[in-house]
Design a protein around this motif. Structure first.
Motif, PDB file in Angstrom:
ATOM      1  N   ARG A  33       0.842  -1.201   0.000  1.00 33.44           N
ATOM      2  CA  ARG A  33       0.000   0.000   0.000  1.00 33.44           C
ATOM      3  C   ARG A  33       0.877   1.251   0.000  1.00 33.44           C
ATOM      4  O   ARG A  33       1.955   1.278   0.584  1.00 33.44           O
ATOM      5  CB  ARG A  33      -0.925  -0.014   1.216  1.00 33.44           C
ATOM      6  CG  ARG A  33      -1.946  -1.137   1.153  1.00 33.44           C
ATOM      7  CD  ARG A  33      -2.877  -1.119   2.339  1.00 33.44           C
ATOM      8  NE  ARG A  33      -3.608   0.148   2.455  1.00 33.44           N
ATOM      9  CZ  ARG A  33      -4.593   0.341   3.323  1.00 33.44           C
ATOM     10  NH1 ARG A  33      -4.953  -0.631   4.147  1.00 33.44           N
ATOM     11  NH2 ARG A  33      -5.212   1.517   3.387  1.00 33.44           N
ATOM     12  N   THR A  34       0.403   2.280  -0.657  1.00 31.35           N
ATOM     13  CA  THR A  34       1.198   3.504  -0.804  1.00 31.35           C
ATOM     14  C   THR A  34       0.541   4.702  -0.119  1.00 31.35           C
ATOM     15  O   THR A  34       0.784   5.849  -0.493  1.00 31.35           O
ATOM     16  CB  THR A  34       1.404   3.816  -2.299  1.00 31.35           C
ATOM     17  OG1 THR A  34       0.119   3.923  -2.939  1.00 31.35           O
ATOM     18  CG2 THR A  34       2.229   2.746  -2.975  1.00 31.35           C
ATOM     19  N   ASP A  35      -0.265   4.433   0.893  1.00 29.11           N
ATOM     20  CA  ASP A  35      -0.978   5.515   1.565  1.00 29.11           C
ATOM     21  C   ASP A  35      -0.309   5.951   2.866  1.00 29.11           C
ATOM     22  O   ASP A  35      -0.888   6.702   3.647  1.00 29.11           O
ATOM     23  CB  ASP A  35      -2.427   5.109   1.852  1.00 29.11           C
ATOM     24  CG  ASP A  35      -2.520   3.822   2.669  1.00 29.11           C
ATOM     25  OD1 ASP A  35      -1.487   3.145   2.836  1.00 29.11           O
ATOM     26  OD2 ASP A  35      -3.625   3.489   3.136  1.00 29.11           O
ATOM     27  N   VAL A  36       0.921   5.487   3.101  1.00 23.09           N
ATOM     28  CA  VAL A  36       1.648   5.938   4.287  1.00 23.09           C
ATOM     29  C   VAL A  36       2.355   7.245   3.924  1.00 23.09           C
ATOM     30  O   VAL A  36       3.464   7.258   3.407  1.00 23.09           O
ATOM     31  CB  VAL A  36       2.663   4.878   4.771  1.00 23.09           C
ATOM     32  CG1 VAL A  36       3.379   5.367   6.029  1.00 23.09           C
ATOM     33  CG2 VAL A  36       1.956   3.554   5.052  1.00 23.09           C
ATOM     34  N   ARG A  37       1.681   8.348   4.173  1.00 21.06           N
ATOM     35  CA  ARG A  37       2.215   9.679   3.898  1.00 21.06           C
ATOM     36  C   ARG A  37       2.387  10.407   5.227  1.00 21.06           C
ATOM     37  O   ARG A  37       2.136   9.846   6.290  1.00 21.06           O
ATOM     38  CB  ARG A  37       1.268  10.458   2.981  1.00 21.06           C
ATOM     39  CG  ARG A  37       0.823   9.676   1.728  1.00 21.06           C
ATOM     40  CD  ARG A  37       1.967   9.357   0.776  1.00 21.06           C
ATOM     41  NE  ARG A  37       1.554   8.484  -0.309  1.00 21.06           N
ATOM     42  CZ  ARG A  37       1.035   8.907  -1.469  1.00 21.06           C
ATOM     43  NH1 ARG A  37       0.861  10.216  -1.660  1.00 21.06           N
ATOM     44  NH2 ARG A  37       0.693   8.057  -2.400  1.00 21.06           N
ATOM     45  N   LEU A  38       2.816  11.647   5.192  1.00 23.32           N
ATOM     46  CA  LEU A  38       3.040  12.381   6.431  1.00 23.32           C
ATOM     47  C   LEU A  38       1.829  12.246   7.357  1.00 23.32           C
ATOM     48  O   LEU A  38       0.698  12.486   6.937  1.00 23.32           O
ATOM     49  CB  LEU A  38       3.300  13.855   6.145  1.00 23.32           C
ATOM     50  CG  LEU A  38       4.743  14.258   5.829  1.00 23.32           C
ATOM     51  CD1 LEU A  38       4.823  15.751   5.578  1.00 23.32           C
ATOM     52  CD2 LEU A  38       5.700  13.854   6.941  1.00 23.32           C
ATOM     53  N   PRO A  39       2.069  11.877   8.620  1.00 17.80           N
ATOM     54  CA  PRO A  39       0.943  11.664   9.541  1.00 17.80           C
ATOM     55  C   PRO A  39       0.270  12.971   9.937  1.00 17.80           C
ATOM     56  O   PRO A  39       0.723  14.069   9.580  1.00 17.80           O
ATOM     57  CB  PRO A  39       1.622  11.004  10.754  1.00 17.80           C
ATOM     58  CG  PRO A  39       3.038  11.471  10.699  1.00 17.80           C
ATOM     59  CD  PRO A  39       3.369  11.612   9.242  1.00 17.80           C
ATOM     60  N   HIS A  40      -0.803  12.835  10.692  1.00 13.10           N
ATOM     61  CA  HIS A  40      -1.555  14.005  11.167  1.00 13.10           C
ATOM     62  C   HIS A  40      -0.617  15.013  11.823  1.00 13.10           C
ATOM     63  O   HIS A  40       0.268  14.643  12.594  1.00 13.10           O
ATOM     64  CB  HIS A  40      -2.626  13.567  12.164  1.00 13.10           C
ATOM     65  CG  HIS A  40      -3.279  14.715  12.880  1.00 13.10           C
ATOM     66  ND1 HIS A  40      -4.171  15.565  12.246  1.00 13.10           N
ATOM     67  CD2 HIS A  40      -3.153  15.159  14.159  1.00 13.10           C
ATOM     68  CE1 HIS A  40      -4.562  16.485  13.106  1.00 13.10           C
ATOM     69  NE2 HIS A  40      -3.968  16.266  14.276  1.00 13.10           N
ATOM     70  N   ALA A 175      11.901  10.160  -0.942  1.00 15.04           N
ATOM     71  CA  ALA A 175      11.682  11.069  -2.059  1.00 15.04           C
ATOM     72  C   ALA A 175      11.226  10.309  -3.288  1.00 15.04           C
ATOM     73  O   ALA A 175      11.627   9.165  -3.526  1.00 15.04           O
ATOM     74  CB  ALA A 175      12.959  11.843  -2.356  1.00 15.04           C
ATOM     75  N   ARG A 176      10.375  10.947  -4.064  1.00 17.09           N
ATOM     76  CA  ARG A 176       9.928  10.350  -5.318  1.00 17.09           C
ATOM     77  C   ARG A 176      11.089  10.451  -6.312  1.00 17.09           C
ATOM     78  O   ARG A 176      11.512  11.542  -6.696  1.00 17.09           O
ATOM     79  CB  ARG A 176       8.702  11.083  -5.857  1.00 17.09           C
ATOM     80  CG  ARG A 176       7.902  10.231  -6.871  1.00 17.09           C
ATOM     81  CD  ARG A 176       6.810  11.050  -7.529  1.00 17.09           C
ATOM     82  NE  ARG A 176       5.936  11.708  -6.581  1.00 17.09           N
ATOM     83  CZ  ARG A 176       4.696  11.308  -6.285  1.00 17.09           C
ATOM     84  NH1 ARG A 176       4.203  10.240  -6.860  1.00 17.09           N
ATOM     85  NH2 ARG A 176       3.956  11.980  -5.425  1.00 17.09           N
ATOM     86  N   ALA A 261       6.823  10.270   0.013  1.00 13.59           N
ATOM     87  CA  ALA A 261       6.720  11.724  -0.101  1.00 13.59           C
ATOM     88  C   ALA A 261       5.725  12.100  -1.191  1.00 13.59           C
ATOM     89  O   ALA A 261       5.546  11.375  -2.173  1.00 13.59           O
ATOM     90  CB  ALA A 261       8.083  12.330  -0.414  1.00 13.59           C
ATOM     91  N   ASP A 262       5.092  13.239  -0.988  1.00 12.41           N
ATOM     92  CA  ASP A 262       4.223  13.795  -2.017  1.00 12.41           C
ATOM     93  C   ASP A 262       4.939  14.864  -2.839  1.00 12.41           C
ATOM     94  O   ASP A 262       4.784  14.926  -4.047  1.00 12.41           O
ATOM     95  CB  ASP A 262       2.965  14.405  -1.381  1.00 12.41           C
ATOM     96  CG  ASP A 262       2.001  13.339  -0.898  1.00 12.41           C
ATOM     97  OD1 ASP A 262       1.763  12.378  -1.649  1.00 12.41           O
ATOM     98  OD2 ASP A 262       1.499  13.457   0.230  1.00 12.41           O
ATOM     99  N   ARG A 263       5.723  15.703  -2.137  1.00  8.75           N
ATOM    100  CA  ARG A 263       6.381  16.793  -2.855  1.00  8.75           C
ATOM    101  C   ARG A 263       7.838  16.950  -2.437  1.00  8.75           C
ATOM    102  O   ARG A 263       8.327  18.053  -2.243  1.00  8.75           O
ATOM    103  CB  ARG A 263       5.605  18.091  -2.636  1.00  8.75           C
ATOM    104  CG  ARG A 263       4.240  18.082  -3.342  1.00  8.75           C
ATOM    105  CD  ARG A 263       3.569  19.426  -3.269  1.00  8.75           C
ATOM    106  NE  ARG A 263       3.246  19.791  -1.897  1.00  8.75           N
ATOM    107  CZ  ARG A 263       2.998  21.041  -1.506  1.00  8.75           C
ATOM    108  NH1 ARG A 263       3.089  22.025  -2.375  1.00  8.75           N
ATOM    109  NH2 ARG A 263       2.677  21.287  -0.259  1.00  8.75           N
TER     110      ARG A 263
END
Length: 397
Positions: A33-40, A175-176, A261-263
């Motif tokens: 899964r790729t939904d582990v992004r920066l937490p709250h 990083a992407r 990372a997103d950006r």
């Protein structure tokens, strides 16, 4: 009798592969899964001070696309950049100064530590020098980022907010990586996929879990946690320095987090297969602790998990063995499905998903080549330096 035994072995191998993929699908931390992004995260009332440390060796080609993004960080607190020119021969340090004069933004200090002493990798010696300079400013956080990493304007702000809100000592984003050439499309998403399979992100952020890893291109580290874990001295000979750093911090009682990372993007190109080959093979055998036994197990595992399913499907169809073909096809289908989220994250066409066995075969060859290079005394390499000493990751076990 011998032929019957061989057929039975093939059928058994084919039967094992879907079971192996069912276990990976459900029991390996949902690595796919790729939904582990920066937490709250919530903005703190007072923004802590941050020092950014950038080790750089012969990075003039990528610095114009990365350094301005650091200089332009929209950070409400005090922040400063320390770029450590590690013996560059291409004018990296002077180019950094020129970019800072032209672009303005955060204060930039360019320094050089000299040649690393025995027992240190060049990159970590540069990091040590940068952290030493930063400590004079008494920052609460250190951002360790590579010279090829471009950050969105709010990257530092978001990292600090996540660390403060979640009480993390390390917040790291993978990083992407750049994906433009044909070989990058085939190899790069799989690189992150395999990394996540080895170090499931969900386990890393869980208190009490043993799994520890970070992505060296973007690591926000609490300064006091770095002191407790003796970073970077404790990992001074680590080739896989990001994983070693995470293990050291977690071993000292720290709370760490790693996600996609997103950006935050790498601007380093890998246009040819040989470039990607060097990237993987330089540290693959170090990851296996320079152990021939682990190497043999890895090769066997890659062959069984990634190569056996398509071979079983094609072999079963050719031999008229429905059971073998069904087992191989089912395993290949699950494998393909687990790779789709990573391809979507990298915005790549989904027809690449069934080609994962081919990419895994390339990684198998890269891993073997890494071991061969080590046996020849060439060891791991970083920016023109070769390190024959076993990695600290192996030492720390």
């Amino acid at each position: 009798m011998g032929q019957t035994a061989r057929v039975s072995a093939i059928v058994w191998i084919a039967a094992v592969t879907p079971a192996a993929w069912l276990w990976l699908l459900l029991c390996q931390g949902f690595f796919w899964r790729t939904d582990v992004r920066l937490p709250h995260r919530e903005e703190p009332r007072e923004w802590p001070s941050v020092c950014v440390v950038v080790p750089a060796r012969d990075e003039a080609a990528v610095l114009p696309a990365s350094l301005p993004s650091l200089l332009a960080q929209d950070y409400p607190g005090r922040a400063e950049i320390f770029l450590v020119d590690d013996g560059s021969s291409d004018g990296t340090g002077e180019l950094a100064r020129t970019l800072a004069r032209q672009r303005g933004g955060l204060p930039l200090t360019v320094a050089s530590p000299g040649a690393p002493p025995a027992g240190w990798t060049g990159k970590l010696w540069a990091v040590r020098h940068g952290i030493g300079l930063a400590r004079a400013r008494e920052p609460e956080y250190l951002l360790l980022t590579d010279a090829d990493i471009a950050h969105a304007p709010d990257s530092l702000r978001e990292l600090v907010a996540a660390a403060r809100t979640g009480g993390f000592d390390v917040v790291s984003q993978m990083a992407r990586l750049r994906v433009e050439s044909l070989w990058e499309r085939l190899v790069v998403p799989a690189f992150v996929y395999f990394f996540a399979q080895l170090y499931p992100f969900r386990r890393i952020g869980r208190r009490g879990a043993r799994t520890a890893a970070a992505a060296g291109g973007c690591v926000l580290l609490r300064a006091d946690a770095a002191e407790r874990a003796r970073i970077p001295d404790a990992i001074r000979h680590a080739v896989i320095d990001d994983v070693a750093l995470a293990r050291a911090v977690k071993g000292a009682g720290g709370h760490i987090w790693l996600g996609l990372a997103d950006r935050v993007d790498s601007v380093r190109p890998y246009p040819a297969l040989r470039d990607l080959w060097r990237m993987v093979s330089r540290s693959a055998y170090a990851q296996l602790r320079h152990s021939p036994l682990l190497l043999a197990g890895t090769v066997l595992g890659l062959a069984l998990v990634y190569l056996a399913p398509p071979l079983a499907l094609l072999g079963g169809l050719a031999a008229g063995s429905t059971a073998t073909a069904v087992c191989g096809g089912a395993a290949w289908l699950v494998m393909t499905g687990t790779y789709v989220p990573m391809l979507r994250y990298y915005r790549q066409p989904l027809w690449l998903a069934p080609l994962l066995p081919f990419t895994a075969f390339l990684y198998l060859l890269m891993t073997v080549d890494s071991a061969v290079q080590h046996q020849r005394g060439r060891g791991a390499a970083w920016k023109g330096r070769t390190y024959a000493r076993p990695d600290a990751v192996a030492d720390e076990g």
